[in-house]
Scaffold this active site. Structure first.
Site, mmCIF file in Angstrom:
data_model
loop_
_atom_site.group_PDB
_atom_site.id
_atom_site.type_symbol
_atom_site.label_atom_id
_atom_site.label_comp_id
_atom_site.label_asym_id
_atom_site.label_seq_id
_atom_site.Cartn_x
_atom_site.Cartn_y
_atom_site.Cartn_z
ATOM 1 N N GLU A 181 21.301 24.790 -3.815
ATOM 2 C CA GLU A 181 22.058 23.633 -4.308
ATOM 3 C C GLU A 181 23.235 24.081 -5.156
ATOM 4 O OE1 GLU A 181 18.689 21.665 -5.957
ATOM 5 O OE2 GLU A 181 17.965 21.179 -3.958
ATOM 6 N N ASN B 224 10.496 24.114 -10.129
ATOM 7 C CA ASN B 224 11.937 23.911 -10.303
ATOM 8 C C ASN B 224 12.167 22.408 -10.384
ATOM 9 O OD1 ASN B 224 14.689 23.779 -10.197
ATOM 10 N ND2 ASN B 224 14.889 24.523 -8.084
ATOM 11 N N GLY C 88 13.542 19.998 0.087
ATOM 12 C CA GLY C 88 13.595 18.568 -0.204
ATOM 13 C C GLY C 88 13.489 17.661 1.002
ATOM 14 N N GLU D 32 14.075 30.606 0.538
ATOM 15 C CA GLU D 32 14.103 29.155 0.686
ATOM 16 C C GLU D 32 15.082 28.760 1.790
ATOM 17 O OE1 GLU D 32 12.823 27.115 -3.200
ATOM 18 O OE2 GLU D 32 14.955 27.489 -3.370
ATOM 19 N N HIS E 150 20.369 29.415 -6.371
ATOM 20 C CA HIS E 150 19.702 28.341 -5.628
ATOM 21 C C HIS E 150 20.686 27.718 -4.640
ATOM 22 C CE1 HIS E 150 17.726 24.581 -4.669
ATOM 23 N NE2 HIS E 150 16.606 25.159 -5.051
ATOM 24 N N SER F 265 9.792 22.415 0.490
ATOM 25 C CA SER F 265 8.793 21.395 0.828
ATOM 26 C C SER F 265 7.347 21.891 0.736
ATOM 27 C CB SER F 265 9.077 20.792 2.211
ATOM 28 O OG SER F 265 10.329 20.159 2.223
ATOM 29 N N LYS G 109 14.797 20.823 -11.232
ATOM 30 C CA LYS G 109 16.175 20.415 -10.908
ATOM 31 C C LYS G 109 16.680 19.415 -11.958
ATOM 32 C CE LYS G 109 15.053 21.454 -6.168
ATOM 33 N NZ LYS G 109 15.286 21.237 -4.760
HETATM 34 P P1 PGA Z 1 11.443 21.289 -2.595
HETATM 35 O O1 PGA Z 1 12.485 22.190 -3.424
HETATM 36 O O2 PGA Z 1 10.052 21.800 -2.941
HETATM 37 O O3 PGA Z 1 11.667 19.882 -3.059
HETATM 38 O O4 PGA Z 1 11.741 21.468 -1.151
HETATM 39 C C1 PGA Z 1 12.313 23.571 -3.522
HETATM 40 C C2 PGA Z 1 13.469 24.178 -4.246
HETATM 41 O O5 PGA Z 1 14.599 23.729 -4.058
HETATM 42 O O6 PGA Z 1 13.302 25.133 -5.024
#
Ligand code: PGA
Length: 246
Positions: free
Chosen positions: A95, A7, A170, A164, A93, A206, A9
């Site tokens: 976000e 992903n 992140g 998640e 997601h 992460s 983003k």
């Molecule tokens: P990350 O993001 O690996 O940077 O934690 C995962 C995601 O948001 O799908």
């Protein structure tokens, strides 16, 4: 089948995305037990798809509008994604929930549109730190799943769930083995009981080349949704390799 999903983003320009795919194609991607899916920005999708025409690597969008067409400035429809042979769509997601006020009821409409139009949904769910601290993890997951999957024709939809936890995204610190294991087990049981569904459940938050072996060994984890670590082709490939070696 295991899944290694990137992903990206709001990262990587078209040029950078294509460079990534060219570097990835130079590697040995011969393990057919792991499906790689790259989810670039909307404007990079077509070029990324083009570079993978004769490959097993698939592509996914990071979002989509639930209506088929109409006056929705700035939005992308399922028809547009199908036209460029995009196979997957990430939905819900955290976000998008957090910054764009996407609620479960809208996510439900999106899942519907994706399924009815033969695209494959990657549905993200997960609790915030506050919800976890209040012992609300399972009730949050239950609400997210039962609303998003309500009245969907999901039996043959190739639906994937990505668990998640919001607080692990992140941050560089993943959820613990125990936390992941409990949530994945709960999700599998819930989907089987409520929807008679036996589908892949991924972990995201992460994931890196240094924790992917331990997390990947957790019973019930069918792969990863990877943000930060998917932006670097060597790091992403290491995760893919570690999945193959198991
Ligand atoms: P990350 O993001 O690996 O940077 O934690 C995962 C995601 O948001 O799908």
């Amino acid at each position: 089948m295991k899944y290694c999903i990137a992903n990206w983003k709001m990262n990587l320009t078209i040029e950078e995305s294509v460079l990534f795919t060219e570097e990835l194609q130079k590697k040995d991607l011969e393990n057919h037990n792991t499906q790689i899916i790259l989810c670039p920005s909307f404007i990079s999708l077509k070029d990324v798809k083009k570079s993978f025409l004769n490959s097993e690597i698939q592509i996914g969008a990071q979002n989509m509008h639930h209506e088929l067409e109409g006056p929705y400035t700035g939005e992308i429809s399922v028809k547009m994604l199908k036209e460029i042979e995009c196979e997957w769509v990430i939905l819900g997601h955290s976000e998008r929930r957090q910054y764009f006020n996407e609620e479960d009821i809208i996510i439900n409409d999106k899942v519907n549109t994706v399924v009815e139009n033969d695209l494959k949904p990657i549905l993200c769910i997960g609790e915030s730190l506050e919800q976890r601290n209040k012992n609300e993890t399972f009730s949050v997951l239950e609400h997210q799943l039962s609303t998003a999957l309500n009245k969907n024709n999901i039996e043959n939809s190739h639906l994937i769930i990505a668990y998640e936890p919001v607080w692990a995204i992140g941050t560089g610190v993943s959820a613990s083995i125990n936390e992941i294991s409990q949530s994945i087990k709960w999700i599998k049981e819930f989907l089987l009981e409520e929807f008679s569904l036996k589908i892949p459940i991924l972990y995201g938050g992460s994931v890196s080349s240094s924790n992917c072996i331990d997390i990947g060994e957790i019973d019930g984890v069918d792969g990863f949704l990877i943000g930060t670590s998917s932006l670097d082709v060597e790091e992403f490939y290491k995760i893919y390799l570690n999945m193959n070696e198991r």
